[in-house]
Structures are given as C-alpha cells and as structure tokens.
Design an enzyme around this catalytic site. Sequence first.
Site, mmCIF file in Angstrom:
data_model
loop_
_atom_site.group_PDB
_atom_site.id
_atom_site.type_symbol
_atom_site.label_atom_id
_atom_site.label_comp_id
_atom_site.label_asym_id
_atom_site.label_seq_id
_atom_site.Cartn_x
_atom_site.Cartn_y
_atom_site.Cartn_z
ATOM 1 N N HIS A 14 63.750 54.673 12.905
ATOM 2 C CA HIS A 14 62.511 54.006 13.318
ATOM 3 C C HIS A 14 61.413 55.044 13.563
ATOM 4 O O HIS A 14 60.260 54.859 13.171
ATOM 5 C CB HIS A 14 62.720 53.235 14.622
ATOM 6 C CG HIS A 14 63.691 52.099 14.545
ATOM 7 N ND1 HIS A 14 64.886 52.102 15.239
ATOM 8 C CD2 HIS A 14 63.643 50.921 13.890
ATOM 9 C CE1 HIS A 14 65.529 50.965 15.004
ATOM 10 N NE2 HIS A 14 64.802 50.229 14.191
ATOM 11 N N MET A 45 62.764 45.894 15.748
ATOM 12 C CA MET A 45 63.404 45.024 16.741
ATOM 13 C C MET A 45 63.913 45.845 17.924
ATOM 14 O O MET A 45 64.752 45.379 18.699
ATOM 15 C CB MET A 45 64.558 44.245 16.095
ATOM 16 C CG MET A 45 64.063 43.318 14.984
ATOM 17 S SD MET A 45 65.134 41.905 14.697
ATOM 18 C CE MET A 45 66.634 42.710 14.183
ATOM 19 N N SER A 64 70.547 50.160 14.407
ATOM 20 C CA SER A 64 70.742 49.739 15.794
ATOM 21 C C SER A 64 72.140 49.144 15.970
ATOM 22 O O SER A 64 72.699 49.163 17.059
ATOM 23 C CB SER A 64 69.697 48.692 16.179
ATOM 24 O OG SER A 64 68.403 49.183 15.913
ATOM 25 N N ARG A 123 63.220 51.952 3.800
ATOM 26 C CA ARG A 123 64.019 51.577 2.624
ATOM 27 C C ARG A 123 65.466 51.306 2.999
ATOM 28 O O ARG A 123 66.258 50.912 2.157
ATOM 29 C CB ARG A 123 63.973 52.694 1.571
ATOM 30 C CG ARG A 123 62.684 52.709 0.801
ATOM 31 C CD ARG A 123 62.908 53.088 -0.662
ATOM 32 N NE ARG A 123 61.622 53.132 -1.328
ATOM 33 C CZ ARG A 123 60.893 54.234 -1.476
ATOM 34 N NH1 ARG A 123 61.333 55.376 -1.035
ATOM 35 N NH2 ARG A 123 59.732 54.186 -2.076
ATOM 36 N N LYS A 124 65.826 51.555 4.242
ATOM 37 C CA LYS A 124 67.170 51.180 4.702
ATOM 38 C C LYS A 124 67.409 49.692 4.428
ATOM 39 O O LYS A 124 68.463 49.292 3.983
ATOM 40 C CB LYS A 124 67.290 51.510 6.190
ATOM 41 C CG LYS A 124 68.357 50.770 6.960
ATOM 42 C CD LYS A 124 69.727 51.296 6.645
ATOM 43 C CE LYS A 124 70.804 50.824 7.595
ATOM 44 N NZ LYS A 124 70.814 49.419 7.889
ATOM 45 N N ASP A 125 66.397 48.879 4.722
ATOM 46 C CA ASP A 125 66.472 47.443 4.424
ATOM 47 C C ASP A 125 65.722 47.239 3.103
ATOM 48 O O ASP A 125 64.596 46.737 3.080
ATOM 49 C CB ASP A 125 65.831 46.643 5.560
ATOM 50 C CG ASP A 125 66.568 46.843 6.867
ATOM 51 O OD1 ASP A 125 67.451 46.049 7.165
ATOM 52 O OD2 ASP A 125 66.273 47.831 7.579
HETATM 53 P P1 AMP Z 1 64.911 46.941 12.619
HETATM 54 O O1 AMP Z 1 64.580 47.352 13.999
HETATM 55 O O2 AMP Z 1 66.362 47.091 12.266
HETATM 56 O O3 AMP Z 1 64.344 45.587 12.275
HETATM 57 O O4 AMP Z 1 64.175 47.970 11.662
HETATM 58 C C1 AMP Z 1 62.789 48.188 11.771
HETATM 59 C C2 AMP Z 1 62.342 49.038 10.621
HETATM 60 O O5 AMP Z 1 63.024 50.288 10.656
HETATM 61 C C3 AMP Z 1 62.639 48.404 9.246
HETATM 62 O O6 AMP Z 1 61.545 48.644 8.376
HETATM 63 C C4 AMP Z 1 63.874 49.155 8.808
HETATM 64 O O7 AMP Z 1 64.023 49.212 7.416
HETATM 65 C C5 AMP Z 1 63.602 50.527 9.387
HETATM 66 N N1 AMP Z 1 64.846 51.287 9.530
HETATM 67 C C6 AMP Z 1 65.976 50.902 10.156
HETATM 68 N N2 AMP Z 1 66.930 51.838 10.036
HETATM 69 C C7 AMP Z 1 66.391 52.858 9.328
HETATM 70 C C8 AMP Z 1 66.872 54.120 8.849
HETATM 71 N N3 AMP Z 1 68.114 54.537 9.102
HETATM 72 N N4 AMP Z 1 66.029 54.903 8.145
HETATM 73 C C9 AMP Z 1 64.753 54.502 7.875
HETATM 74 N N5 AMP Z 1 64.236 53.316 8.289
HETATM 75 C C10 AMP Z 1 65.051 52.505 8.998
#
Ligand code: AMP
Length: 292
Positions: free
Chosen positions: A42, A35, A191, A153-155
């Site tokens: 990311h 996002m 984020s 794996r954060k989510d």
């Molecule tokens: P988001 O932009 O928050 O939707 O995240 C996009 C992708 O990045 C998702 O697969 C998240 O699990 C991954 N992600 C977000 N934060 C981290 C992190 N700290 N470490 C590893 N992957 C992450």
Amino acid sequence: MGIEEMEILHTPADARSYVLKRQREGESVAVVPTMGALHDGHLSLVEIGKRECDRVAATIFVNPTQFTPHEDLDQYPRTLEQDLQRLESLGTDAVFVPEVYAMYPDGCSTSIVPPRVANRLEGQHRPEHFGGVCTIVLKLFQCLPCDVAVFGRKDYQQWRVIESMVADLNLPVKVVAGEIVRDPDGLAMSSRNRYLSDAERQSALAIPRALEHLASQVRQGEKDIALLQTNLLRSLDGGGIADSEGVDSVDYAVIVDAESLEPISELDRSAVALIAARVGATRLIDNRLIEL
Ligand code: AMP
C-alpha cells in the site's frame, strides 16, 4: 511532521472540499484507495501518488459491498491507529476514513454494472465483487475528485476493471498502476497474509514459485499456453496447494491476454498469469506479467 498535520477526513463533504481547495490553489491531488491494514505494498502506492501529484490522499474503507456472503468482512483486519501512523510518517497529506453509513446511507440503492473484463476469473468466483468495487471506487472519485488514482497490480483484474470503467464512463482521472511488492520470501504482500499459520505460509510460497518457474520456461522460449498452464497447475500441486483432504484448492491458474484477460492459445502478445488459490481458509491471489 506530527500526526495532526495529516488531515483526517470523515465525511464525503469534507473530503470533497479538501480536494477542491487544493486544486483551486493550483495543486494536483492523487488518491490511493485501500481497505486499511496497511503494508509496504500500500505504502508503495502512496509513494507513487507523491511522485505523480503535489498532494496525496489515502482512503481507508472496508467496503462491505465487495465482499460476497460467507467472506471475511467481519474478520477483515482493522488497524486504524497503526495505519494512520504509517501514512503520516510517509508524508501523506490527507486520509479519508468514512464510516459505512456515510458511504452507504439508508436507502442507498444505486450500483455500477462492471465492465466486461470483470466477468471472468474473480468475477466468476466472487459474484458481485466487482460491482461492489466499481461502485465504491466511483463513489470515492466523487468524494475525492482527484487528478490521479493509484492502484496495485497485485489485484491485476481489479486494475483492468477500474481502467475500463474510467474509460467507459469518461471519468476525468488518470489511473496509475504500481508493481507488486513482495516479502523477502517471495509472497506478495496482502492484508490477508496475517491469517496464515507458519505452515500455511510455507505452502503459500508455492504460488510465487509457480509464477517464477513459469517465467523461466517463457525465457527458454516456450510459447504453448496449454502446456504452460498445465505446468503452472502442476507446480502448485507439487508445492502443496491442496487442502488436507487433497481437494483441489486452486480457483484458477491461467495465462490470458494482458489487456482483455481473454484466453489465448499462443504466447504471441503480452500476457498475464493469474492465480487464485486457497491455503487453509485464506484465499490468496497473485500474478505475473509476461511481456514479450
Ligand atoms: P486493499 O487494501 O487490499 O483493497 O488494496 C488497496 C490497494 O493496494 C489496491 O490497489 C491493491 O492492488 C494494492 N495492493 C495490495 N497489495 C499490494 C502489493 N503487495 N503490492 C502492490 N500493491 C498492492
């Protein structure tokens, strides 16, 4: 490599022809859905995509259908120029940045019923969240019919949900998971961390500390899940995860089966500790895998 060399794709049709063309030429393509408001977490997924495939494409789309009412959709950080620069300097081959109307044109009304693993935890606290996630991820896979998709794996629950959806719907994509990337102080990158004041950030550190403390109890041989969960909550409370009125701000802090996310009573298999807690107005999630 200049920024013009990274292809910026705006429409589903452009995205699809980008991937199909590469695959016709015998190349494999990895996709990293995001996002935006990109951080090193990311970017670690982009690196994994580069290792897995000949080409890597990121997507940047703040998906409205995965936000529940009263969440931060309007305030969600948008840093597109910076994001494109970071992706480009990493050697990302393409980025898909659709407008909302391109993904959800007027009259668009189909949505995915997420798999069972979506029902608990985040699913209980954020109704319809995983329906929105599954719908957009399936749509992104249609726009970018990739060989590999990389999720963090954060989510953790989201990763389990996507893996289940891919299996249940026979989607021809390999899901690869990336480890959690943390800031030097231990906080998992997100984020949403930019919403935290300095004081809130200090409070938020109770989350990774609680997970670390849990891991050390497990290393010492503790297997009783009820006890470990009580201690996990106690570490959060002791670390200041409670709002100014002292109201409990932990949505959940549990240790569950690492695959199904169902409750367990004994640590006799791989498990995962999952935490969701609000620090001030910011809701944070974190987790730690407990492998025997
Ligand atoms: P988001 O932009 O928050 O939707 O995240 C996009 C992708 O990045 C998702 O697969 C998240 O699990 C991954 N992600 C977000 N934060 C981290 C992190 N700290 N470490 C590893 N992957 C992450």
